[in-house]
Every structure is written in structure tokens, then in C-alpha cells.
Design a protein around this motif. Structure first.
Motif, PDB file in Angstrom:
ATOM      1  N   CYS A  95     -40.327  11.551  12.624  1.00 56.42           N
ATOM      2  CA  CYS A  95     -41.148  11.038  13.730  1.00 56.42           C
ATOM      3  C   CYS A  95     -42.619  11.389  13.554  1.00 56.42           C
ATOM      4  CB  CYS A  95     -40.655  11.592  15.065  1.00 56.42           C
ATOM      5  SG  CYS A  95     -38.947  11.178  15.439  1.00 56.42           S
ATOM      6  N   GLY A  96     -42.890  12.629  13.201  1.00 59.74           N
ATOM      7  CA  GLY A  96     -44.277  13.074  13.067  1.00 59.74           C
ATOM      8  C   GLY A  96     -44.323  14.494  12.570  1.00 59.74           C
ATOM      9  N   GLU A  97     -45.529  15.067  12.550  1.00 65.71           N
ATOM     10  CA  GLU A  97     -45.662  16.443  12.095  1.00 65.71           C
ATOM     11  C   GLU A  97     -46.823  17.128  12.790  1.00 65.71           C
ATOM     12  OE1 GLU A  97     -46.253  16.227   7.878  1.00 65.71           O
ATOM     13  OE2 GLU A  97     -48.341  15.545   8.054  1.00 65.71           O
ATOM     14  N   LEU A  98     -46.616  18.397  13.070  1.00 64.91           N
ATOM     15  CA  LEU A  98     -47.684  19.287  13.508  1.00 64.91           C
ATOM     16  C   LEU A  98     -48.203  19.980  12.258  1.00 64.91           C
ATOM     17  CD1 LEU A  98     -45.648  20.719  16.484  1.00 64.91           C
ATOM     18  CD2 LEU A  98     -47.804  19.460  16.768  1.00 64.91           C
ATOM     19  N   TYR A  99     -49.500  19.886  11.994  1.00 64.81           N
ATOM     20  CA  TYR A  99     -50.033  20.487  10.776  1.00 64.81           C
ATOM     21  C   TYR A  99     -51.317  21.247  11.085  1.00 64.81           C
ATOM     22  CZ  TYR A  99     -53.188  16.399  10.585  1.00 64.81           C
ATOM     23  OH  TYR A  99     -54.128  15.440  10.864  1.00 64.81           O
ATOM     24  N   ARG A 100     -51.582  22.256  10.240  1.00 61.18           N
ATOM     25  CA  ARG A 100     -52.686  23.178  10.479  1.00 61.18           C
ATOM     26  C   ARG A 100     -53.815  22.894   9.494  1.00 61.18           C
ATOM     27  NH1 ARG A 100     -51.101  29.180  11.839  1.00 61.18           N
ATOM     28  NH2 ARG A 100     -49.539  28.791  10.218  1.00 61.18           N
ATOM     29  N   ARG A 101     -55.002  22.705  10.020  1.00 60.15           N
ATOM     30  CA  ARG A 101     -56.184  22.498   9.196  1.00 60.15           C
ATOM     31  C   ARG A 101     -57.329  23.373   9.709  1.00 60.15           C
ATOM     32  NH1 ARG A 101     -52.895  20.819   6.595  1.00 60.15           N
ATOM     33  NH2 ARG A 101     -52.657  18.841   5.481  1.00 60.15           N
ATOM     34  N   SER A 102     -57.786  24.286   8.842  1.00 60.50           N
ATOM     35  CA  SER A 102     -58.894  25.190   9.185  1.00 60.50           C
ATOM     36  C   SER A 102     -58.639  25.919  10.495  1.00 60.50           C
ATOM     37  CB  SER A 102     -60.221  24.415   9.242  1.00 60.50           C
ATOM     38  OG  SER A 102     -60.487  23.751   8.028  1.00 60.50           O
ATOM     39  N   GLY A 103     -57.412  26.361  10.685  1.00 57.36           N
ATOM     40  CA  GLY A 103     -57.061  27.125  11.871  1.00 57.36           C
ATOM     41  C   GLY A 103     -56.831  26.298  13.112  1.00 57.36           C
ATOM     42  N   VAL A 104     -56.881  24.970  13.000  1.00 56.73           N
ATOM     43  CA  VAL A 104     -56.691  24.081  14.146  1.00 56.73           C
ATOM     44  C   VAL A 104     -55.414  23.278  13.936  1.00 56.73           C
ATOM     45  CG1 VAL A 104     -57.659  22.144  15.436  1.00 56.73           C
ATOM     46  CG2 VAL A 104     -59.175  23.916  14.542  1.00 56.73           C
ATOM     47  N   TRP A 105     -54.604  23.144  14.992  1.00 56.56           N
ATOM     48  CA  TRP A 105     -53.372  22.368  14.907  1.00 56.56           C
ATOM     49  C   TRP A 105     -53.619  20.916  15.302  1.00 56.56           C
ATOM     50  CZ3 TRP A 105     -48.956  23.707  12.659  1.00 56.56           C
ATOM     51  CH2 TRP A 105     -48.705  25.059  12.417  1.00 56.56           C
ATOM     52  N   LYS A 106     -53.023  20.021  14.522  1.00 61.81           N
ATOM     53  CA  LYS A 106     -53.123  18.586  14.773  1.00 61.81           C
ATOM     54  C   LYS A 106     -51.726  17.980  14.761  1.00 61.81           C
ATOM     55  CE  LYS A 106     -57.714  18.125  12.641  1.00 61.81           C
ATOM     56  NZ  LYS A 106     -58.533  17.329  11.689  1.00 61.81           N
ATOM     57  N   PHE A 107     -51.635  16.763  15.282  1.00 61.40           N
ATOM     58  CA  PHE A 107     -50.377  16.025  15.247  1.00 61.40           C
ATOM     59  C   PHE A 107     -50.606  14.687  14.566  1.00 61.40           C
ATOM     60  CE2 PHE A 107     -47.625  12.735  17.180  1.00 61.40           C
ATOM     61  CZ  PHE A 107     -46.408  13.187  16.697  1.00 61.40           C
ATOM     62  N   ARG A 108     -49.681  14.328  13.653  1.00 64.67           N
ATOM     63  CA  ARG A 108     -49.726  13.035  12.973  1.00 64.67           C
ATOM     64  C   ARG A 108     -48.483  12.229  13.342  1.00 64.67           C
ATOM     65  NH1 ARG A 108     -50.407  14.674   8.073  1.00 64.67           N
ATOM     66  NH2 ARG A 108     -52.652  14.270   7.969  1.00 64.67           N
ATOM     67  N   ALA A 109     -48.672  10.976  13.763  1.00 60.16           N
ATOM     68  CA  ALA A 109     -47.563  10.072  14.093  1.00 60.16           C
ATOM     69  C   ALA A 109     -47.138   9.362  12.806  1.00 60.16           C
ATOM     70  CB  ALA A 109     -48.005   9.066  15.148  1.00 60.16           C
ATOM     71  N   ILE A 110     -45.864   9.488  12.408  1.00 60.73           N
ATOM     72  CA  ILE A 110     -45.410   8.959  11.118  1.00 60.73           C
ATOM     73  C   ILE A 110     -44.415   7.819  11.296  1.00 60.73           C
ATOM     74  CG2 ILE A 110     -44.278   9.518   8.934  1.00 60.73           C
ATOM     75  CD1 ILE A 110     -45.362  12.363   9.207  1.00 60.73           C
ATOM     76  N   GLY A 111     -43.230   8.083  11.848  1.00 60.38           N
ATOM     77  CA  GLY A 111     -42.253   7.020  12.085  1.00 60.38           C
ATOM     78  C   GLY A 111     -41.603   6.473  10.834  1.00 60.38           C
ATOM     79  N   HIS A 112     -41.272   7.348   9.881  1.00 60.77           N
ATOM     80  CA  HIS A 112     -40.626   6.929   8.628  1.00 60.77           C
ATOM     81  C   HIS A 112     -39.117   7.043   8.767  1.00 60.77           C
ATOM     82  CE1 HIS A 112     -39.883   6.405   4.359  1.00 60.77           C
ATOM     83  NE2 HIS A 112     -39.241   7.563   4.318  1.00 60.77           N
ATOM     84  N   GLY A 113     -38.377   5.998   8.374  1.00 60.15           N
ATOM     85  CA  GLY A 113     -36.933   5.974   8.548  1.00 60.15           C
ATOM     86  C   GLY A 113     -36.173   6.471   7.331  1.00 60.15           C
ATOM     87  N   TYR A 114     -34.978   7.006   7.584  1.00 62.93           N
ATOM     88  CA  TYR A 114     -34.077   7.497   6.542  1.00 62.93           C
ATOM     89  C   TYR A 114     -32.702   6.869   6.737  1.00 62.93           C
ATOM     90  CZ  TYR A 114     -37.177  11.160   4.781  1.00 62.93           C
ATOM     91  OH  TYR A 114     -38.211  11.846   4.199  1.00 62.93           O
ATOM     92  N   PRO A 115     -32.338   5.848   5.961  1.00 63.64           N
ATOM     93  CA  PRO A 115     -30.975   5.316   6.039  1.00 63.64           C
ATOM     94  C   PRO A 115     -29.927   6.366   5.688  1.00 63.64           C
ATOM     95  CG  PRO A 115     -32.424   3.793   4.859  1.00 63.64           C
ATOM     96  CD  PRO A 115     -33.180   5.069   5.035  1.00 63.64           C
ATOM     97  N   SER A 116     -30.298   7.381   4.890  1.00 62.56           N
ATOM     98  CA  SER A 116     -29.356   8.417   4.455  1.00 62.56           C
ATOM     99  C   SER A 116     -29.060   9.440   5.544  1.00 62.56           C
ATOM    100  CB  SER A 116     -29.906   9.130   3.215  1.00 62.56           C
ATOM    101  OG  SER A 116     -31.226   9.597   3.446  1.00 62.56           O
ATOM    102  N   GLY A 117     -29.688   9.331   6.706  1.00 62.42           N
ATOM    103  CA  GLY A 117     -29.381  10.204   7.820  1.00 62.42           C
ATOM    104  C   GLY A 117     -30.088  11.544   7.762  1.00 62.42           C
ATOM    105  N   LEU A 118     -29.658  12.449   8.649  1.00 61.41           N
ATOM    106  CA  LEU A 118     -30.310  13.751   8.768  1.00 61.41           C
ATOM    107  C   LEU A 118     -30.212  14.560   7.485  1.00 61.41           C
ATOM    108  CD1 LEU A 118     -31.782  15.699  10.665  1.00 61.41           C
ATOM    109  CD2 LEU A 118     -29.572  16.545  11.409  1.00 61.41           C
ATOM    110  N   GLY A 119     -29.081  14.449   6.779  1.00 58.86           N
ATOM    111  CA  GLY A 119     -28.941  15.162   5.524  1.00 58.86           C
ATOM    112  C   GLY A 119     -29.976  14.724   4.495  1.00 58.86           C
ATOM    113  N   GLY A 120     -30.230  13.412   4.417  1.00 58.43           N
ATOM    114  CA  GLY A 120     -31.229  12.905   3.486  1.00 58.43           C
ATOM    115  C   GLY A 120     -32.626  13.367   3.835  1.00 58.43           C
TER     116      GLY A 120
END
Length: 246
Positions: free
Chosen positions: A147-172
Motif C-alpha cells: 500500500c505504501g511506506e513510511l520512510y525516514r529522510r534527514s531525521g524527518v518521517w514521510k509517507f509514500r503512496a504506492i499501491g503495488h499488487g502481488y498476485p503471489s499473496g502475502l508470502g510473495g
């Protein structure tokens, strides 16, 4: 005011936000599969350090206690699954926290309507507006989503919206980030029992009399109608996480 984020966008979280509540929300209609939220704590190399860095329904609490899976909530017409992340206390090796979603085996996000990922400031309390909202569309053919990721840049937290699908499921999804996924063991071929010839003629072989395993499908966990106390801990299976519902 909630920032509505299109796919691929990113947003800086307010500097005074110490911990966020990640809420995955969807419409609850007849035939809608159950949905689960998950998180992976990643190093700067984009990998987990160990399998315990994967937080999901069968492993609901990180060893540090800083990422915690909460109980599901249901209201008329909608349901949600939630994670709490203490951003300001995460150790320096955590470069990103990847946020995933999944449905059960043989199911598809095509049957899930109104899917949204929302971030709240935990300090804001009940009734506070979300910091961000990401609406997930066009997710057919997928059993899991990054769905997205919380990532740290120069001590500041940001959120990126991704929305990438995995047909292989949670294991994949988990395997892509270095989690050890236990493979189903293949049944060994059965060797036919042949008669043995002795001095006086054929001798019949008797069937084994030891205990017989009677494995069967794992029953889904019952749905929880309200938030429950958080679990005290978890046990990681020795050969990697199990993706069947406990």
C-alpha cells in the motif's frame, strides 16, 4: 485537514508526530473477503534483518514493541484493521516501514470495495482527522498489496503512496523483502508394497499400525467486533512465518 494522496505521491509528516496509527479500511458487503494489514521494518538495503521484523496477523508485535497489530474493528457497512507505529522511538537501522494488505488464499482484492489506507496522529485522540488518506483503486488480480511506506529522510518521517499488487499473496510480498517463507512440503511418493518370497512361498505384508496424521484446513480466526487489549508477544515458527490464519 486530511491530505488525500494520489498513487506515487509522498507527504512529509508533521515534525511533532511521534507515533502514527495506520488504519486499513474497506466496505463490508456480502461476499467481501477478510482483509489484513501488515508491516515490514527494513534497513537501508531494503531488507528485513530477521523474520521477526515482519508484523502481521500471526506475528502481531515486533520484538521492540514499537510496531503493534491491533484487533479488527467492525461498524455498520465497514471494517478496519490497524497497526500502531512509534516513529520517534524506532532504532536508527530502520530506514523504512513498508505497509501491506492481504486477503486469504484463493481470494482477490477485486471483491473489496472502498479500500483506503489512513494515517492518524495517535496523540490526536479519538475523533481527530487523518493526516493522510490513500484510496486504493484498480487492484484486481491481486491477493496482496504494497500500500505504501513510511520512510525516514534527514531525521524527518514521510509517507509514500504506492499501491503495488502481488498476485503471489502475502508470502510473495514478504519474500521480496527478505522474509523466509516456509514452503509446503511435498508428499513423498508412496512405494507399493510387494509380496516377499520366503522358503515356503509368498508372505503377505501387513499395513503399518502406527499413528496416522489427520491434518486438515486451518479454520479462520473469528471476527472481532471491537478493539481488544494488545497481545503480550508472539512466537515465530522455526522455519519462517505461517500465512494461514491461526
Amino acid at each position: 485537514m486530511t491530505e488525500v494522496m494520489p498513487k506515487g505521491s509522498n507527504a512529509q509528516l508533521p515534525a511533532d508526530v511521534a507515533a502514527v496509527r495506520v488504519v486499513l479500511r474497506w466496505q463490508l458487503l456480502p461476499g467481501t473477503p477478510d482483509v489484513d494489514v501488515s508491516a515490514l521494518l527494513l534497513t537501508a538495503q531494503g531488507r528485513v534483518r530477521e523474520d521477526a521484523d515482519f508484523v502481521f496477523y500471526n506475528q502481531p508485535r515486533h520484538p521492540s514493541g514499537l510496531v503493534r497489530h491491533r484487533a479488527k474493528a467492525r461498524r455498520p457497512g465497514e471494517a478496519s484493521d490497524t497497526l500502531d507505529v512509534d516513529l520517534d522511538r524506532l532504532p536508527g537501522w530502520v530506514d523504512r516501514v513498508v505497509l501491506g494488505a492481504s486477503v486469504g488464499d484463493g481470494q482477490d482484492f477485486a471483491a473489496v470495495g472502498g479500500l483506503q489506507l489512513l494515517l492518524f496522529d495517535i496523540a490526536g485522540g479519538p475523533g481527530a482527522a487523518a493526516l493522510t488518506r490513500f484510496d486504493l483503486f484498480d487492484v484486481r488480480g491481486c491477493a496482496a498489496l504494497l500500500c505504501g511506506e513510511l520512510y525516514r529522510r534527514s531525521g524527518v518521517w514521510k509517507f509514500r503512496a504506492i499501491g503495488h499488487g502481488y498476485p503471489s499473496g502475502l508470502g510473495g510480498l514478504a519474500q521480496d523483502f527478505g522474509v523466509t517463507v516456509e514452503e509446503d512440503e511435498e508428499e513423498a511418493p508412496v512405494q507399493p508394497l510387494l509380496p516377499q518370497t520366503g522358503p515356503t512361498g509368498p508372505t503377505a505384508l501387513s499395513a503399518p499400525t502406527g499413528p496416522v496424521s489427520a491434518g486438515g484446513p486451518v479454520s479462520p480466526a473469528p471476527q472481532v467486533e471491537q478493539l481488544l487489549p494488545e497481545p503480550d508477544g508472539f512466537r515465530l515458527p522455526p522455519q519462517g512465518p505461517q500465512f494461514l490464519r491461526a
